[in-house]
Design an enzyme around this catalytic site. Structure first.
Site, PDB file in Angstrom:
ATOM      1  N   GLY A   1      -8.929 -21.306 -11.077  1.00 48.05           N
ATOM      2  CA  GLY A   1      -9.028 -22.453  -9.998  1.00 48.05           C
ATOM      3  C   GLY A   1     -10.098 -22.106  -8.976  1.00 48.05           C
ATOM      4  O   GLY A   1      -9.841 -22.677  -7.749  1.00 48.05           O
TER       5      GLY A   1
ATOM      6  N   VAL B   1      -5.205 -22.809 -17.948  1.00 47.50           N
ATOM      7  CA  VAL B   1      -4.377 -21.794 -18.033  1.00 47.50           C
ATOM      8  C   VAL B   1      -3.078 -21.906 -18.477  1.00 47.50           C
ATOM      9  O   VAL B   1      -2.612 -20.940 -18.849  1.00 47.50           O
ATOM     10  CB  VAL B   1      -4.279 -21.169 -16.502  1.00 47.50           C
ATOM     11  CG1 VAL B   1      -5.415 -20.514 -15.768  1.00 47.50           C
ATOM     12  CG2 VAL B   1      -3.451 -21.936 -15.640  1.00 47.50           C
TER      13      VAL B   1
ATOM     14  N   ASN C   1      -5.000 -18.015  -8.672  1.00 47.88           N
ATOM     15  CA  ASN C   1      -5.133 -18.848  -7.374  1.00 47.88           C
ATOM     16  C   ASN C   1      -4.566 -20.282  -7.716  1.00 47.88           C
ATOM     17  O   ASN C   1      -4.428 -21.052  -7.041  1.00 47.88           O
ATOM     18  CB  ASN C   1      -6.677 -19.134  -7.044  1.00 47.88           C
ATOM     19  CG  ASN C   1      -6.899 -20.137  -6.023  1.00 47.88           C
ATOM     20  OD1 ASN C   1      -6.349 -20.212  -4.804  1.00 47.88           O
ATOM     21  ND2 ASN C   1      -7.502 -21.210  -6.291  1.00 47.88           N
TER      22      ASN C   1
ATOM     23  N   TYR D   1       7.593 -26.652  -7.547  1.00 46.19           N
ATOM     24  CA  TYR D   1       6.491 -25.602  -7.240  1.00 46.19           C
ATOM     25  C   TYR D   1       7.344 -24.311  -6.469  1.00 46.19           C
ATOM     26  O   TYR D   1       6.722 -23.219  -6.577  1.00 46.19           O
ATOM     27  CB  TYR D   1       5.903 -26.463  -6.102  1.00 46.19           C
ATOM     28  CG  TYR D   1       4.704 -25.629  -5.302  1.00 46.19           C
ATOM     29  CD1 TYR D   1       3.456 -25.523  -5.774  1.00 46.19           C
ATOM     30  CD2 TYR D   1       5.260 -25.308  -3.943  1.00 46.19           C
ATOM     31  CE1 TYR D   1       2.592 -24.775  -5.032  1.00 46.19           C
ATOM     32  CE2 TYR D   1       3.931 -24.525  -3.289  1.00 46.19           C
ATOM     33  CZ  TYR D   1       2.760 -24.444  -3.662  1.00 46.19           C
ATOM     34  OH  TYR D   1       1.709 -23.858  -2.863  1.00 46.19           O
TER      35      TYR D   1
ATOM     36  N   LYS E   1       6.414 -20.478  -7.583  1.00 44.23           N
ATOM     37  CA  LYS E   1       6.164 -19.389  -6.698  1.00 44.23           C
ATOM     38  C   LYS E   1       7.038 -18.199  -6.685  1.00 44.23           C
ATOM     39  O   LYS E   1       6.413 -17.117  -6.402  1.00 44.23           O
ATOM     40  CB  LYS E   1       5.584 -20.025  -5.351  1.00 44.23           C
ATOM     41  CG  LYS E   1       4.553 -21.000  -5.420  1.00 44.23           C
ATOM     42  CD  LYS E   1       3.017 -20.550  -5.721  1.00 44.23           C
ATOM     43  CE  LYS E   1       2.195 -21.204  -5.686  1.00 44.23           C
ATOM     44  NZ  LYS E   1       0.753 -20.666  -5.954  1.00 44.23           N
TER      45      LYS E   1
HETATM   46  N1  LIG Z   1      -3.769 -25.727   0.496  1.00 46.49           N
HETATM   47  C1  LIG Z   1      -2.449 -25.175   1.055  1.00 46.49           C
HETATM   48  O1  LIG Z   1      -2.181 -25.680   2.220  1.00 46.49           O
HETATM   49  C2  LIG Z   1      -1.543 -24.144   0.233  1.00 46.49           C
HETATM   50  C3  LIG Z   1      -0.442 -23.947   0.932  1.00 46.49           C
HETATM   51  C4  LIG Z   1       0.412 -22.806   0.339  1.00 46.49           C
HETATM   52  C5  LIG Z   1      -0.206 -22.173  -0.842  1.00 46.49           C
HETATM   53  N2  LIG Z   1      -1.290 -22.593  -1.161  1.00 46.49           N
HETATM   54  C6  LIG Z   1      -1.829 -21.944  -2.561  1.00 46.49           C
HETATM   55  O2  LIG Z   1      -2.881 -21.449  -2.581  1.00 46.49           O
HETATM   56  C7  LIG Z   1      -3.732 -21.762  -3.848  1.00 46.49           C
HETATM   57  C8  LIG Z   1      -5.005 -22.620  -3.728  1.00 46.49           C
HETATM   58  O3  LIG Z   1      -4.587 -23.852  -3.157  1.00 46.49           O
HETATM   59  P1  LIG Z   1      -5.475 -25.008  -3.244  1.00 46.49           P
HETATM   60  O4  LIG Z   1      -4.997 -26.117  -2.271  1.00 46.49           O
HETATM   61  O5  LIG Z   1      -7.059 -24.642  -2.877  1.00 46.49           O
HETATM   62  O6  LIG Z   1      -5.511 -25.175  -4.527  1.00 46.49           O
HETATM   63  P2  LIG Z   1      -5.717 -26.710  -5.363  1.00 46.49           P
HETATM   64  O7  LIG Z   1      -6.582 -27.646  -4.934  1.00 46.49           O
HETATM   65  O8  LIG Z   1      -4.416 -27.403  -5.611  1.00 46.49           O
HETATM   66  O9  LIG Z   1      -5.947 -26.163  -7.056  1.00 46.49           O
HETATM   67  C9  LIG Z   1      -7.256 -25.220  -7.238  1.00 46.49           C
HETATM   68  C10 LIG Z   1      -7.618 -25.359  -8.572  1.00 46.49           C
HETATM   69  O10 LIG Z   1      -6.720 -25.025  -9.527  1.00 46.49           O
HETATM   70  C11 LIG Z   1      -7.261 -25.666 -10.629  1.00 46.49           C
HETATM   71  N3  LIG Z   1      -6.111 -25.791 -11.843  1.00 46.49           N
HETATM   72  C12 LIG Z   1      -5.006 -26.534 -11.760  1.00 46.49           C
HETATM   73  N4  LIG Z   1      -4.393 -26.478 -12.769  1.00 46.49           N
HETATM   74  C13 LIG Z   1      -5.004 -25.873 -13.739  1.00 46.49           C
HETATM   75  C14 LIG Z   1      -4.849 -25.575 -15.100  1.00 46.49           C
HETATM   76  N5  LIG Z   1      -3.793 -25.681 -15.793  1.00 46.49           N
HETATM   77  N6  LIG Z   1      -5.833 -24.684 -15.414  1.00 46.49           N
HETATM   78  C15 LIG Z   1      -6.876 -24.435 -15.069  1.00 46.49           C
HETATM   79  N7  LIG Z   1      -7.208 -24.688 -13.727  1.00 46.49           N
HETATM   80  C16 LIG Z   1      -6.376 -25.462 -12.909  1.00 46.49           C
HETATM   81  C17 LIG Z   1      -8.071 -27.041 -10.120  1.00 46.49           C
HETATM   82  O11 LIG Z   1      -9.447 -26.745 -11.025  1.00 46.49           O
HETATM   83  P3  LIG Z   1     -10.291 -27.936 -11.298  1.00 46.49           P
HETATM   84  O12 LIG Z   1     -10.299 -28.681  -9.940  1.00 46.49           O
HETATM   85  O13 LIG Z   1     -11.461 -27.335 -11.945  1.00 46.49           O
HETATM   86  O14 LIG Z   1      -9.220 -28.946 -12.210  1.00 46.49           O
HETATM   87  C18 LIG Z   1      -7.873 -26.820  -8.837  1.00 46.49           C
HETATM   88  O15 LIG Z   1      -9.356 -26.814  -8.295  1.00 46.49           O
HETATM   89  C19 LIG Z   1      -2.515 -22.421  -4.871  1.00 46.49           C
HETATM   90  O16 LIG Z   1      -1.937 -21.452  -5.440  1.00 46.49           O
HETATM   91  C20 LIG Z   1      -1.600 -22.946  -3.938  1.00 46.49           C
HETATM   92  O17 LIG Z   1      -0.165 -22.866  -4.143  1.00 46.49           O
HETATM   93  C21 LIG Z   1      -2.031 -23.551  -0.924  1.00 46.49           C
END
Ligand SMILES: NC(=O)c1ccc[n+]([C@@H]2O[C@H](COP(=O)([O-])OP(=O)(O)OC[C@H]3O[C@@H](n4cnc5c(N)ncnc54)[C@H](OP(=O)(O)O)[C@@H]3O)[C@@H](O)[C@H]2O)c1
Length: 246
Positions: free
Chosen positions: A17, A69, A95, A160, A164
């Site tokens: 990701g 993935v 990620n 979710y 996690k």
């Molecule tokens: N943002 C928050 O507030 C927050 C809070 C708590 C935890 N987190 C954790 O932090 C991490 C990053 O968060 P984020 O908000 O930046 O992430 P996100 O934008 O939801 O996802 C990151 C990337 O994951 C890729 N992805 C999703 N499903 C996939 C799959 N099956 N195979 C390959 N790639 C896949 C997507 O890639 P493509 O764009 O290329 O499709 C997406 O750009 C995550 O683990 C999330 O749970 C985030």
């Protein structure tokens, strides 16, 4: 895309990701720290290409590979390719973490399956294949979510939270099993980030976050950097969440 072999003597990082949002920030940091970065992405071709270019313009080394993935066969092929081109893996950052909260009484089984497949099984597939080519001193960092240690009932997003929590169990299991090979496995758990899809208003955030603000991508990156250098830390989960859910 980007098939050239990475000519690089430094360590090799693989980030899932990696093209957008937090993953992109982590890839840029790792490149600045001298890692050759393999950016894994699913749909964001243009963002992956621009990130690789950005890293290269700043003198770093990166290439991008598309994969889902959740499909083990694709993960195997990608790590075979990394083994052929980079030779080994020093760091894996899992990620990917899809969050599409539905009320648990209406949670579509297809959404449940997709969340578990991407967030948990996908992370396991990456660990499995990365560990086969990870050298002593290697690192895995899984991205979790804040509050896993004392998780409370939440009617939205059960898939979710299950994914996690499972990832934390996997983190600790792998940490115990691979310590003898000098490989560390840890988790960094963000709270509400500035780019969160359900961020409370600035007036409200203090009700949930004792430090009174949303987290930045830099806050999370800082914790990941700490773990890169923390050679006596394994099996740990670091909440980077301003005290969220204390
Ligand atoms: N943002 C928050 O507030 C927050 C809070 C708590 C935890 N987190 C954790 O932090 C991490 C990053 O968060 P984020 O908000 O930046 O992430 P996100 O934008 O939801 O996802 C990151 C990337 O994951 C890729 N992805 C999703 N499903 C996939 C799959 N099956 N195979 C390959 N790639 C896949 C997507 O890639 P493509 O764009 O290329 O499709 C997406 O750009 C995550 O683990 C999330 O749970 C985030």
């Amino acid at each position: 895309m980007s098939d050239a072999r990475l000519e690089h003597a430094g360590p090799v990082a693989v980030v899932t990701g990696g093209a957008r949002r937090l993953g992109r920030h982590l890839c840029a940091m790792l490149a600045r720290r001298g890692y050759a970065v393999v950016v894994l992405y699913r749909g964001s071709d243009a963002e992956a290409a621009s990130l690789v270019e950005e890293i290269q313009v700043h003198g770093g080394t990166a290439r991008a590979r598309v994969l889902d993935v959740a499909v083990e066969a694709q993960v195997r092929v990608v790590f075979e390719d990394v083994t052929a081109r980079e030779g080994h893996v020093d760091l894996l950052v899992n990620n990917v973490g899809n969050y599409n909260p539905q009320h648990v009484t209406r949670l579509d089984p297809a959404v449940w399956d997709a969340t578990l497949a991407s967030n948990l099984s996908g992370a396991y597939y990456c660990c499995f294949h990365a560990l086969a080519v990870m050298r002593e001193g290697g690192n895995i960092i899984n991205i979790g979510m804040a509050g896993l240690e004392g998780i409370r009932a939440n009617e939205y997003g059960a898939d979710y939270y299950v994914s996690k929590t499972g990832l934390l169990v996997l983190t600790r299991s792998l940490a115990a099993a691979y310590a003898s090979r000098g490989i560390r496995v840890n988790m960094v758990s963000p709270g509400q980030l500035e780019n969160s899809i359900d961020l409370p208003s600035p007036e409200e955030i203090g009700r949930w976050v004792p430090l009174g603000r949303a987290g930045t991508l830099g806050d999370i990156t800082h914790a990941v950097e700490f773990l890169l250098d923390a050679s006596y830390v394994t099996g740990a989960n670091i909440d980077v969440a301003g005290g969220y859910r204390l």
